[in-house]
Scaffold this motif. Structure first.
Motif, PDB file in Angstrom:
ATOM      1  N   ARG A  81       0.831  -1.204   0.000  1.00 10.40           N
ATOM      2  CA  ARG A  81       0.000   0.000   0.000  1.00 10.40           C
ATOM      3  C   ARG A  81       0.864   1.253   0.000  1.00 10.40           C
ATOM      4  O   ARG A  81       0.599   2.218  -0.704  1.00 10.40           O
ATOM      5  CB  ARG A  81      -0.941  -0.010   1.207  1.00 10.40           C
ATOM      6  CG  ARG A  81      -1.837   1.216   1.226  1.00 10.40           C
ATOM      7  CD  ARG A  81      -2.968   1.091   2.218  1.00 10.40           C
ATOM      8  NE  ARG A  81      -3.640   2.355   2.349  1.00 10.40           N
ATOM      9  CZ  ARG A  81      -4.954   2.537   2.242  1.00 10.40           C
ATOM     10  NH1 ARG A  81      -5.739   1.514   1.996  1.00 10.40           N
ATOM     11  NH2 ARG A  81      -5.480   3.731   2.382  1.00 10.40           N
ATOM     12  N   ARG A  82       1.926   1.202   0.785  1.00  4.38           N
ATOM     13  CA  ARG A  82       2.807   2.361   0.859  1.00  4.38           C
ATOM     14  C   ARG A  82       3.458   2.693  -0.480  1.00  4.38           C
ATOM     15  O   ARG A  82       3.713   3.843  -0.786  1.00  4.38           O
ATOM     16  CB  ARG A  82       3.893   2.100   1.881  1.00  4.38           C
ATOM     17  CG  ARG A  82       3.860   3.211   2.862  1.00  4.38           C
ATOM     18  CD  ARG A  82       4.465   2.928   4.130  1.00  4.38           C
ATOM     19  NE  ARG A  82       3.445   3.145   5.134  1.00  4.38           N
ATOM     20  CZ  ARG A  82       3.702   3.313   6.386  1.00  4.38           C
ATOM     21  NH1 ARG A  82       4.939   3.275   6.804  1.00  4.38           N
ATOM     22  NH2 ARG A  82       2.740   3.514   7.229  1.00  4.38           N
ATOM     23  N   VAL A  91       0.366   4.551  -2.258  1.00  8.67           N
ATOM     24  CA  VAL A  91      -0.541   5.508  -1.631  1.00  8.67           C
ATOM     25  C   VAL A  91      -0.153   6.957  -1.928  1.00  8.67           C
ATOM     26  O   VAL A  91      -1.014   7.839  -2.023  1.00  8.67           O
ATOM     27  CB  VAL A  91      -0.671   5.215  -0.111  1.00  8.67           C
ATOM     28  CG1 VAL A  91       0.515   5.708   0.662  1.00  8.67           C
ATOM     29  CG2 VAL A  91      -1.953   5.782   0.453  1.00  8.67           C
ATOM     30  N   GLY A  92       1.140   7.188  -2.173  1.00  6.13           N
ATOM     31  CA  GLY A  92       1.592   8.536  -2.523  1.00  6.13           C
ATOM     32  C   GLY A  92       0.937   9.057  -3.802  1.00  6.13           C
ATOM     33  O   GLY A  92       0.853  10.259  -4.035  1.00  6.13           O
ATOM     34  N   VAL A 143      -6.757  -0.516   8.021  1.00  5.66           N
ATOM     35  CA  VAL A 143      -5.669  -0.456   7.028  1.00  5.66           C
ATOM     36  C   VAL A 143      -6.146  -0.563   5.585  1.00  5.66           C
ATOM     37  O   VAL A 143      -5.454  -0.133   4.671  1.00  5.66           O
ATOM     38  CB  VAL A 143      -4.590  -1.535   7.280  1.00  5.66           C
ATOM     39  CG1 VAL A 143      -3.910  -1.324   8.622  1.00  5.66           C
ATOM     40  CG2 VAL A 143      -5.148  -2.936   7.160  1.00  5.66           C
ATOM     41  N   VAL A 148      -2.252   4.868   7.324  1.00 10.58           N
ATOM     42  CA  VAL A 148      -2.520   4.179   6.060  1.00 10.58           C
ATOM     43  C   VAL A 148      -2.635   5.158   4.897  1.00 10.58           C
ATOM     44  O   VAL A 148      -3.019   4.797   3.788  1.00 10.58           O
ATOM     45  CB  VAL A 148      -3.778   3.273   6.145  1.00 10.58           C
ATOM     46  CG1 VAL A 148      -3.598   2.237   7.231  1.00 10.58           C
ATOM     47  CG2 VAL A 148      -5.062   4.061   6.356  1.00 10.58           C
ATOM     48  N   GLU A 193       4.845  13.247   0.228  1.00  9.16           N
ATOM     49  CA  GLU A 193       4.717  13.044  -1.219  1.00  9.16           C
ATOM     50  C   GLU A 193       5.038  11.597  -1.563  1.00  9.16           C
ATOM     51  O   GLU A 193       4.518  11.036  -2.512  1.00  9.16           O
ATOM     52  CB  GLU A 193       5.745  13.919  -1.955  1.00  9.16           C
ATOM     53  CG  GLU A 193       5.514  15.395  -1.835  1.00  9.16           C
ATOM     54  CD  GLU A 193       4.515  15.881  -2.876  1.00  9.16           C
ATOM     55  OE1 GLU A 193       4.410  15.231  -3.925  1.00  9.16           O
ATOM     56  OE2 GLU A 193       3.844  16.894  -2.612  1.00  9.16           O
ATOM     57  N   ASP A 194       5.909  11.048  -0.779  1.00  6.75           N
ATOM     58  CA  ASP A 194       6.496   9.765  -1.079  1.00  6.75           C
ATOM     59  C   ASP A 194       5.578   8.594  -0.805  1.00  6.75           C
ATOM     60  O   ASP A 194       5.213   7.833  -1.687  1.00  6.75           O
ATOM     61  CB  ASP A 194       7.711   9.647  -0.144  1.00  6.75           C
ATOM     62  CG  ASP A 194       8.879   9.097  -0.881  1.00  6.75           C
ATOM     63  OD1 ASP A 194       8.949   9.369  -2.095  1.00  6.75           O
ATOM     64  OD2 ASP A 194       9.698   8.396  -0.242  1.00  6.75           O
TER      65      ASP A 194
END
Ligand code: SF4
Lengths: 404, 64
Positions: free
Chosen positions: A103-104, A107-108, A350, B11, B28-29
């Motif tokens: 997800r990370r 997600v940006g 989450v 999240v 931003e990342d």
């Protein structure tokens, strides 16, 4: 602690009024807010109907989204398993820590700021479609003219998927979400779309640019030295499907609701700052992806005074939670000023919807523009004749004839 | 009042930014929360901080 064992209902229950949850929810919540229910798959699961219980379950680390787990509660007959190619779960079916990493990575791309930057382009798309609607015959089907093409075009552009193929994705997507088709048909739609996206990702890998999400993900993975083709196919799949149906249905349902509640519509027209709160209220009232909040317990956990044992399925009935009078006073009243932001229509925890700010942005632009440019818009048939999607996992409208 | 953010739980849904862009931003990342003002002053800002804590889906925000 209570120990309810008997099965009280079989899900999914049907909405009797198109604007309200199934009437049985109130009874369930009052008599047995956490109860055993039967599912179309033949399984038995716990159904949660209270807002706080749903929030608690969704934020507990002891409930898994792993759809490959045979105890995961399914609303349709199980998919046939494929032996040739192991299934690669996409975000919605992963658990932490794998989920957190995946997800990370993406997600940006969906931050509030990134979505704001898309605003002018979305406005342009909406304007073009309203131009075409105004130039065409009356009555017109708003679903085909506006609700479906706007989110489709936006998600295709964002991902870098050729919009020319949208008829194909739409057909696959509605097959996969329909409750009326066989498991084989659903699987065929799934495989055709997966095959298409597999080829698309391969093409992009040969010539990745910063211009679209898939290209950016490929470059990012390459830089980190961890290229993962199948994961990108899964991500493209999820985002494309999620971007097609959900927002489209909310555009149609929201338009009907606002037209049916002229006093509330007048408030939005007078003050554009009211559009976002109205959208939260529309999301709450309809909760179109009601059963996206299903999970399977991985440990014995007590929720709202009931012991849920490891291996038991749980269906967080988010539409019931969103109509819980303990969370929302007079829950069946459509009131754009109630402050409904704590609803669980996008889920909680989450897995809360990754595209929620894109959806908000699209809905805001559509409603503001539609009612400004076509102030005389009205529904061309009696509301009770509208084809609501009682047959789909995502609630909505198959068609919406409008005139002006 | 002090806002405490646990980026490990965040999240990246941006609900906090929507609540009050003067208090919160997202990286931003990876979309995780950045607290712009950890000590909100005034009734409105404090109320917004409470709302953000309540609706944060990752339960990443708390107040001290
Ligand atoms: S609302 Fe919570 S989870 Fe979402 S970005 Fe803010 S801190 Fe992170």
């Amino acid at each position: 602690m209570t120990d309810v064992e008997e099965t009280t209902a079989t899900l999914p229950l049907e909405r009797k009024c198109p604007f309200s949850p199934p009437p049985e929810y109130e009874k369930l919540r009052a008599e047995s807010p956490i109860s055993r229910v039967g599912l179309p798959s033949g399984q038995t699961a716990w159904a949660l109907t209270r807002l706080e219980d749903i929030r608690e379950m969704l934020s507990s680390p002891h409930f898994s989204s792993d759809r490959q787990n045979p105890s995961f509660p399914m609303m349709v007959a199980r998919q046939i398993r494929r032996e040739d190619k192991p299934f690669r779960p996409s975000l919605i079916a992963m658990d932490p820590p794998e989920h957190s990493r995946a997800r990370r990575d993406v997600v940006g791309e969906f931050t509030v700021k990134r979505m704001k930057a898309l605003q002018p382009r979305i406005q342009q798309i909406v304007d073009e479609h309203i131009d075409a609607l105004l130039a065409g015959p009356r009555p017109a089907d708003l679903v085909q003219a506006l609700s479906l093409p706007v989110p489709s075009l936006v998600i295709c552009e964002l991902l870098g998927v050729p919009y020319a193929d949208h008829d194909f994705f739409q057909a696959c997507s509605s097959k996969m979400l329909s409750r009326e088709v066989t498991a084989e048909e659903r699987m065929t739609a799934f495989e055709r779309l997966e095959h298409y996206l597999d080829e698309l990702v391969t093409k992009k890998e040969a010539d990745a640019t910063e211009d679209d999400l898939l290209g950016r993900q490929i470059l990012k993975q390459r830089e980190a030295g961890e290229e993962d083709h199948d994961e990108l196919v899964g991500l493209a799949f999820l985002l494309l499907i999620a971007g097609h149906e959900t927002t489209a249905n909310m555009i149609s349902l929201g338009t009907v609701t606002l037209l049916e509640n002229p006093d509330q519509l007048a408030k939005i027209k007078a003050d554009p700052d009211k559009t976002l709160p109205a959208i939260e209220e529309l999301l709450r009232i309809f909760t179109i992806a009601e059963i996206a909040t299903s999970r399977v317990a991985t440990a014995d956990v007590e929720i709202g005074g009931t012991l849920i044992r490891a291996g038991e399925g749980v269906v967080g009935l988010s539409n019931a939670g969103n109509h819980d009078p303990d969370g929302f006073e007079n829950p069946d009243t459509f009131d754009i000023e109630r402050g409904a932001r704590h609803h669980v229509a996008f889920g909680f925890g989450v897995h809360q919807c990754l595209g929620q700010n894109l959806a908000r942005m699209e809905l805001q632009i559509v409603f503001d523009t539609l009612f400004k440019r076509i102030p005389g818009i009205r529904i061309a048939v009696p509301v009770d004749e509208l084809p609501f999607k009682h047959d789909s996992s995502i609630y909505g409208l198959h068609a919406l004839p409008v005139t002006w | 009042m002090k806002i405490i953010a646990d980026t490990g739980k965040c999240v990246g849904a941006g609900q906090c930014v929507l609540t009050d862009p003067d208090l919160f931003d997202q990286s931003e990342d990876d979309g995780t929360v950045i607290v712009l003002n950890a000590e909100p002053k005034g009734a409105e800002a404090e109320e917004n901080a409470r709302t953000a804590v309540h609706i944060c889906p990752g339960q990443a925000l708390s107040l001290a």
